[in-house]
Design an enzyme around this catalytic site. Sequence first.
Site, PDB file in Angstrom:
ATOM      1  N   HIS A   4      27.142  -1.822 -14.492  1.00 17.71           N
ATOM      2  CA  HIS A   4      25.693  -1.953 -14.304  1.00 17.71           C
ATOM      3  C   HIS A   4      25.053  -2.598 -15.533  1.00 17.71           C
ATOM      4  CE1 HIS A   4      25.171   0.323 -10.541  1.00 17.71           C
ATOM      5  NE2 HIS A   4      26.241   0.982 -10.948  1.00 17.71           N
TER       6      HIS A   4
ATOM      7  N   GLU B 166      22.061  -3.522 -15.856  1.00 20.14           N
ATOM      8  CA  GLU B 166      20.649  -3.157 -15.960  1.00 20.14           C
ATOM      9  C   GLU B 166      20.422  -1.885 -16.766  1.00 20.14           C
ATOM     10  OE1 GLU B 166      22.174  -1.206 -12.143  1.00 20.14           O
ATOM     11  OE2 GLU B 166      22.544  -3.023 -13.301  1.00 20.14           O
TER      12      GLU B 166
ATOM     13  N   CYS C 158      28.451  -3.827  -8.916  1.00 19.08           N
ATOM     14  CA  CYS C 158      29.081  -2.559  -8.531  1.00 19.08           C
ATOM     15  C   CYS C 158      29.472  -2.543  -7.051  1.00 19.08           C
ATOM     16  CB  CYS C 158      28.179  -1.384  -8.896  1.00 19.08           C
ATOM     17  SG  CYS C 158      29.061   0.193  -8.966  1.00 19.08           S
TER      18      CYS C 158
ATOM     19  N   GLY D 240      -7.677   6.492 -14.029  1.00 17.77           N
ATOM     20  CA  GLY D 240      -6.319   6.160 -14.433  1.00 17.77           C
ATOM     21  C   GLY D 240      -6.127   4.668 -14.646  1.00 17.77           C
ATOM     22  N   VAL D 241      -4.945   4.311 -15.121  1.00 19.78           N
ATOM     23  CA  VAL D 241      -4.650   2.919 -15.467  1.00 19.78           C
ATOM     24  C   VAL D 241      -4.658   2.017 -14.237  1.00 19.78           C
ATOM     25  CG1 VAL D 241      -2.899   1.366 -16.421  1.00 19.78           C
ATOM     26  CG2 VAL D 241      -3.316   3.584 -17.499  1.00 19.78           C
ATOM     27  N   ASP D 242      -3.996   2.450 -13.155  1.00 24.18           N
ATOM     28  CA  ASP D 242      -3.827   1.568 -11.998  1.00 24.18           C
ATOM     29  C   ASP D 242      -5.157   1.179 -11.361  1.00 24.18           C
ATOM     30  OD1 ASP D 242      -1.138   1.872 -12.467  1.00 24.18           O
ATOM     31  OD2 ASP D 242      -0.855   3.405 -10.933  1.00 24.18           O
ATOM     32  N   SER D 243      -5.998   2.164 -11.052  1.00 25.38           N
ATOM     33  CA  SER D 243      -7.267   1.841 -10.391  1.00 25.38           C
ATOM     34  C   SER D 243      -8.190   1.070 -11.330  1.00 25.38           C
ATOM     35  CB  SER D 243      -7.956   3.113  -9.871  1.00 25.38           C
ATOM     36  OG  SER D 243      -8.369   3.954 -10.933  1.00 25.38           O
ATOM     37  N   THR D 244      -8.100   1.348 -12.632  1.00 23.12           N
ATOM     38  CA  THR D 244      -8.942   0.635 -13.599  1.00 23.12           C
ATOM     39  C   THR D 244      -8.570  -0.841 -13.667  1.00 23.12           C
ATOM     40  OG1 THR D 244      -9.245   2.634 -14.940  1.00 23.12           O
ATOM     41  CG2 THR D 244      -9.654   0.523 -16.016  1.00 23.12           C
TER      42      THR D 244
ATOM     43  N   SER E  21     -10.221   6.410 -10.295  1.00 24.06           N
ATOM     44  CA  SER E  21      -9.745   7.737 -10.686  1.00 24.06           C
ATOM     45  C   SER E  21      -9.849   7.975 -12.182  1.00 24.06           C
ATOM     46  CB  SER E  21      -8.277   7.896 -10.271  1.00 24.06           C
ATOM     47  OG  SER E  21      -7.457   7.012 -11.026  1.00 24.06           O
TER      48      SER E  21
END
EC number: 6.3.5.2
Length: 509
Positions: free
Chosen positions: A167, A169, A79, A223-227, A221
Site C-alpha cells: 500500500h 498510500e 494489493c 463549523g468549517v464546512d458550512s462557513t 453551524s
Amino acid sequence: MQHNVLILDFGSQYTQLIARRVRELNIFCEIFPYNHIPSDLSSYKAVILGGSPFSVRGEDAPHPDLSQIRGKMPLLAVCYGAQYLAHFSGGEVAASNTREYGRANLSYIKEGETFFEGVSENSQVWMSHSDSIKALPTNAVKLASTHDVEYAAYKIEGETTYAIQYHPEVYHSTDGKKMLENFLVKIAEVPQNFTPNAFVDEMVAELKEKLGNDKVVLGLSGGVDSTVAAVLLNKAIGQNLYCIFVNNGLLRKNEFQNVLDQYKGMGLNVKGVDAGDRFLGELAGISDPETKRKTIGRVFIEVFDDESHLLEDVKWLAQGTIYPDVIESVSVKGPSATIKSHHNVGGLPDYMKLKIVEPLRMLFKDEVRRVGATLGIDPELLGRHPFPGPGLSIRILGDITPEKVQILQDVDSVFIEGLKSWGLYDKVWQAGAILLPVNSVGVMGDERTYEKVVALRAVESTDGMTADWVHLPYDFLMKVSNDIINKVKGVNRVVYDISSKPPATIEWE
C-alpha cells in the site's frame, strides 16, 4: 476539473487514503465502486485499483469489468487489484503461509524503472494481505520483491499497467507518495493543476452559471464546512445567498453571538435565530442519546423551515456536504451500519421543493480548510475544532436541563481557553468536556460537598475515523482541573479520558 484519476473501490479501509495522497500531488481524482465504473472514461487520464478485504479466490470476490481500461489507459493495481490482475491474466494467487501484515522492505528493485525513480534502496513498504501471487502471467515482468513476497511489484508488457502488492498510500510506505507521483506524473502524464486557487475559480464560475439570479438558503453551524460553503457561494451570488444561523441553546459559551458577529463582519447575508428555549423545552426529560439526536434534528428542521418560509422565491438549499459523505453514500457495501445518527441534519420537508447545491462535495476536510484560507477566511474560524451538530446535548449524559448546560459551558470554556493559553489548541484535533450523570464526595474548606463530575477529552486524528487520546502535560491537566473546580460552581471532580477510537468513539454519546 478535467484530467481526472479514477480510483475503483473494492471495500478497502485505505481507499480514501489513496485519494488523499493523489490530491496531495495537486491531481484531481474521484472514487467509484468497482461495480459502478463510469460509462464515459474520456476525462480520465489514469485508473487505480484499490485493495479489498476479499480474496480473489473467493466466490464473493469483486470482479470488475476492465475491458474499457486494460491496455487503453495507464493502470495501477494496488494489493487486491494486483492479485486480481494476476489471477485473471493467467498467473497464480494462493493463500500465504502466514498473513502478510505490517512493514516490509523492498530487497530487490529492477533497475531503470520509471516507477521506482527516486525510491531509496531497501525502501520500507506496508503490507496487508493474506493471499500472495505465486506466479506471474506470462506477459508480466517482476519489478520488485521483499524478503517474503517475491512479486511485490510487476508490470504487464505491451501495456501501461503496473501492479504492487503493498500500500503506497499508507505513511509507513516511506517512498509510497513518490511511487504514486512517478506513476501519475511521469508515466501517465496527468497534469498537476488541482489547487485551492484553481478550485475556487472553477467553482465560482460553475455556481454563477448554475444559480444565475436564483435565491439560495444555507444553514450555518459555525463549523468549517458550512462557513467555507457560505463564503464560496457569497463570492458567486452575493446577497442572493440567505444564511440562517440557529442557536439551539447547546452551543459553547458565548458562541452564538461571537460567531454571528464574525459572519456579519465577513459580509455574509446572515440572520441569527435564538431558539435555545424551544430546543431545551423539547429535550426536557429525554435521556436516551439517539432520541436526543433525533429530537434536535427534528426541531432544527422545524425552525429552519419556519425561517425559510419568511424568504420569498428561494429555489436552492445549500449544504456543506464534503467528499467522505458522498463516498459513504455510494460505497461498495452501501452505508456503514448506523452507530449513531449522523450529525448533519437532512430530511427537510418535501413540500419545500428546494434544489440542492453542494459546492464542497468533492473536497476532503483538509482541502476545505485550504480553500477557506484561499478565500481569506479568518484562520481562527478555519482552525476551530470539530463540534457535533447536536452540540453539548451529547456531552451531557442523561437528561438535559438549563443548569447542566450552564455548568458544561463554563467547564468547556475553561478547558478550551486553557488549551489556547498553553499553546496546545492547534496541536489537538478535537477537545471538549463531558458532564457525567454522577456526583462525588469532596471537601471545600471545612465543608463536605457532593457535586458533579466532569471528564475532559482531547484527541488527535486526521479525519475522525480513528483517533488517539492526547498526552497533555500533567502540569496543564493539574492547572485546568484546579481552575474548573474553583471557577465552576457545582463541580468538585475532574477526570481525563484516555480512550482511543476504536474501541471508544470520540463523543461519549
